[in-house]
Design a protein around this motif. Structure first.
Motif, PDB file in Angstrom:
ATOM      1  N   UNK A  49      21.746  36.333  31.894  1.00  0.00           N
ATOM      2  CA  UNK A  49      23.026  35.647  31.712  1.00  0.00           C
ATOM      3  C   UNK A  49      23.126  34.431  32.627  1.00  0.00           C
ATOM      4  N   UNK A  50      22.663  34.577  33.865  1.00  0.00           N
ATOM      5  CA  UNK A  50      22.722  33.447  34.802  1.00  0.00           C
ATOM      6  C   UNK A  50      21.855  32.293  34.307  1.00  0.00           C
ATOM      7  N   UNK A  87      21.553  27.003  31.859  1.00  0.00           N
ATOM      8  CA  UNK A  87      21.058  26.130  30.798  1.00  0.00           C
ATOM      9  C   UNK A  87      22.230  25.418  30.110  1.00  0.00           C
ATOM     10  N   UNK A  88      23.314  26.144  29.891  1.00  0.00           N
ATOM     11  CA  UNK A  88      24.490  25.540  29.265  1.00  0.00           C
ATOM     12  C   UNK A  88      25.120  24.510  30.190  1.00  0.00           C
ATOM     13  N   UNK A  89      25.152  24.792  31.490  1.00  0.00           N
ATOM     14  CA  UNK A  89      25.747  23.855  32.440  1.00  0.00           C
ATOM     15  C   UNK A  89      24.928  22.582  32.552  1.00  0.00           C
ATOM     16  N   UNK A  90      23.605  22.681  32.422  1.00  0.00           N
ATOM     17  CA  UNK A  90      22.776  21.482  32.529  1.00  0.00           C
ATOM     18  C   UNK A  90      22.835  20.638  31.262  1.00  0.00           C
ATOM     19  N   UNK A  91      23.236  21.229  30.132  1.00  0.00           N
ATOM     20  CA  UNK A  91      23.342  20.470  28.874  1.00  0.00           C
ATOM     21  C   UNK A  91      24.570  19.575  28.866  1.00  0.00           C
ATOM     22  N   UNK A  92      25.551  19.872  29.673  1.00  0.00           N
ATOM     23  CA  UNK A  92      26.811  19.107  29.643  1.00  0.00           C
ATOM     24  C   UNK A  92      26.708  17.809  30.319  1.00  0.00           C
TER      25      UNK A  92
END
Length: 104
Positions: free
Chosen positions: A93-94, A99-104
């Protein structure tokens, strides 16, 4: 009402009863064929599953008849596996959140 109307109604009733009975019988026979085909398809794999159980597993003494150390060790191992799975899930999950945080 005239008598011939009653005759027509009675004949119509009898015709509907005969047609309904024929409809039920035809569908019941079709259902029996389908059930028979399914039974034939399942009989082979089910028979193979029954033949695979040639040697039963050796019976183990119940936990209350064993020394306390053995069930305790099994519990410790199971709890350690639970904690490993939980940690793996948290890591996954981390990584996903990272990965989601770096896509933003």
């Amino acid at each position: 009402m005239p008598w011939w109307i009653w005759l027509v109604l009675a004949l119509f009733l009898l015709a509907m009863l005969v047609i309904g009975a024929a409809y039920v019988i035809m569908h019941a026979l079709r259902a029996l064929h389908v059930v028979g085909e399914v039974g034939e398809r399942l009989s082979g794999p089910l028979a193979a599953m029954g033949e695979q159980q040639a040697e039963p597993a050796p019976a183990e003494d119940p936990s209350f008849a064993q020394p306390l150390r053995e069930p305790l060790n099994r519990y410790i191992d199971a709890h350690a596996e639970l904690l490993r799975r939980r940690a793996h899930k948290e890591d996954r999950h981390a990584r996903t959140w990272g990965r989601w945080a770096s896509d933003e």
